[in-house]
Structures are given as structure tokens and as C-alpha cells.
Motif scaffolding. Structure first.
Motif, PDB file in Angstrom:
ATOM      1  N   GLY A  47      63.703  75.142  34.832  1.00  0.00           N
ATOM      2  CA  GLY A  47      64.496  74.959  36.044  1.00  0.00           C
ATOM      3  C   GLY A  47      65.654  75.915  36.224  1.00  0.00           C
ATOM      4  N   GLU A  48      66.375  76.218  35.145  1.00  0.00           N
ATOM      5  CA  GLU A  48      67.546  77.087  35.257  1.00  0.00           C
ATOM      6  C   GLU A  48      67.923  77.626  33.881  1.00  0.00           C
ATOM      7  OE1 GLU A  48      71.078  76.103  37.909  1.00  0.00           O
ATOM      8  OE2 GLU A  48      71.884  75.665  35.922  1.00  0.00           O
ATOM      9  N   ILE A  49      68.444  78.827  33.864  1.00  0.00           N
ATOM     10  CA  ILE A  49      68.975  79.404  32.626  1.00  0.00           C
ATOM     11  C   ILE A  49      70.346  79.983  32.948  1.00  0.00           C
ATOM     12  CG2 ILE A  49      67.833  81.636  32.980  1.00  0.00           C
ATOM     13  CD1 ILE A  49      67.508  81.786  29.902  1.00  0.00           C
ATOM     14  N   THR A  50      71.295  79.785  32.046  1.00  0.00           N
ATOM     15  CA  THR A  50      72.637  80.338  32.238  1.00  0.00           C
ATOM     16  C   THR A  50      72.796  81.554  31.338  1.00  0.00           C
ATOM     17  OG1 THR A  50      73.540  78.183  32.819  1.00  0.00           O
ATOM     18  CG2 THR A  50      75.106  79.876  32.126  1.00  0.00           C
ATOM     19  N   LEU A  51      73.097  82.675  31.965  1.00  0.00           N
ATOM     20  CA  LEU A  51      73.326  83.910  31.228  1.00  0.00           C
ATOM     21  C   LEU A  51      74.822  84.108  31.049  1.00  0.00           C
ATOM     22  CD1 LEU A  51      70.906  86.308  33.147  1.00  0.00           C
ATOM     23  CD2 LEU A  51      70.470  85.068  31.031  1.00  0.00           C
ATOM     24  N   PRO A  52      75.253  84.434  29.843  1.00  0.00           N
ATOM     25  CA  PRO A  52      76.681  84.730  29.649  1.00  0.00           C
ATOM     26  C   PRO A  52      77.041  86.047  30.332  1.00  0.00           C
ATOM     27  CG  PRO A  52      75.452  85.207  27.652  1.00  0.00           C
ATOM     28  CD  PRO A  52      74.484  84.585  28.620  1.00  0.00           C
ATOM     29  N   ALA A  53      78.321  86.330  30.424  1.00  0.00           N
ATOM     30  CA  ALA A  53      78.758  87.617  30.977  1.00  0.00           C
ATOM     31  C   ALA A  53      78.040  88.737  30.231  1.00  0.00           C
ATOM     32  CB  ALA A  53      80.267  87.759  30.831  1.00  0.00           C
ATOM     33  N   LEU A  54      77.474  89.670  30.980  1.00  0.00           N
ATOM     34  CA  LEU A  54      76.707  90.799  30.447  1.00  0.00           C
ATOM     35  C   LEU A  54      75.525  90.352  29.585  1.00  0.00           C
ATOM     36  CD1 LEU A  54      79.614  93.244  29.563  1.00  0.00           C
ATOM     37  CD2 LEU A  54      78.181  93.238  31.621  1.00  0.00           C
ATOM     38  N   GLY A  55      75.037  89.134  29.818  1.00  0.00           N
ATOM     39  CA  GLY A  55      73.939  88.579  29.034  1.00  0.00           C
ATOM     40  C   GLY A  55      72.578  88.971  29.570  1.00  0.00           C
ATOM     41  N   ALA A  56      71.561  88.671  28.770  1.00  0.00           N
ATOM     42  CA  ALA A  56      70.181  88.986  29.130  1.00  0.00           C
ATOM     43  C   ALA A  56      69.264  87.887  28.621  1.00  0.00           C
ATOM     44  CB  ALA A  56      69.774  90.322  28.531  1.00  0.00           C
TER      45      ALA A  56
END
Length: 65
Positions: A47-56
């Protein structure tokens, strides 16, 4: 949204979703259709993924028809 999703089919059963967060200071939540696995962390994605700042993330999921 500062994430850049890109989907690339690679075989008949799976596709890979490449996600990049270009923002140097803010995490970003990216909607993901269906379920899969983040190949960089080994964690399930649904459903959703949270990427950190400058994440991949690279999400492998079942290929959609």
C-alpha cells in the motif's frame, strides 16, 4: 512529492519499482499498488512505503496484467 517512481518489467512474473527521494531534508510516503518486497531492506511493502530523505527502494512485486 519529491520521490521518482519508475516501474520496469523484467520477466513474466515480476516487475520492479525503483523509488528515489530527491529531497535532502524530508521523508516522503509513496503509494505502492499491490504487495511486494523492498529488495534493499528485505521488508514487505503493502500500500505505501516511506522513503527517508535522499532514500531509495527497489520493490519487487507480482507483475500486473
Amino acid at each position: 512529492m519529491s520521490a521518482s517512481p519508475s516501474s520496469s518489467p523484467t520477466d513474466e512474473r515480476h516487475e520492479y519499482l525503483f523509488l528515489l527521494n530527491h529531497d535532502p531534508g524530508t521523508p516522503v510516503a509513496v503509494p505502492v499498488e499491490g504487495e511486494g518486497t523492498d529488495l534493499l531492506t528485505g521488508l514487505p511493502v503493502s500500500g505505501e512505503i516511506t522513503l527517508p530523505a535522499l532514500g531509495a527502494a527497489v520493490v519487487r512485486r507480482a507483475r500486473r496484467p
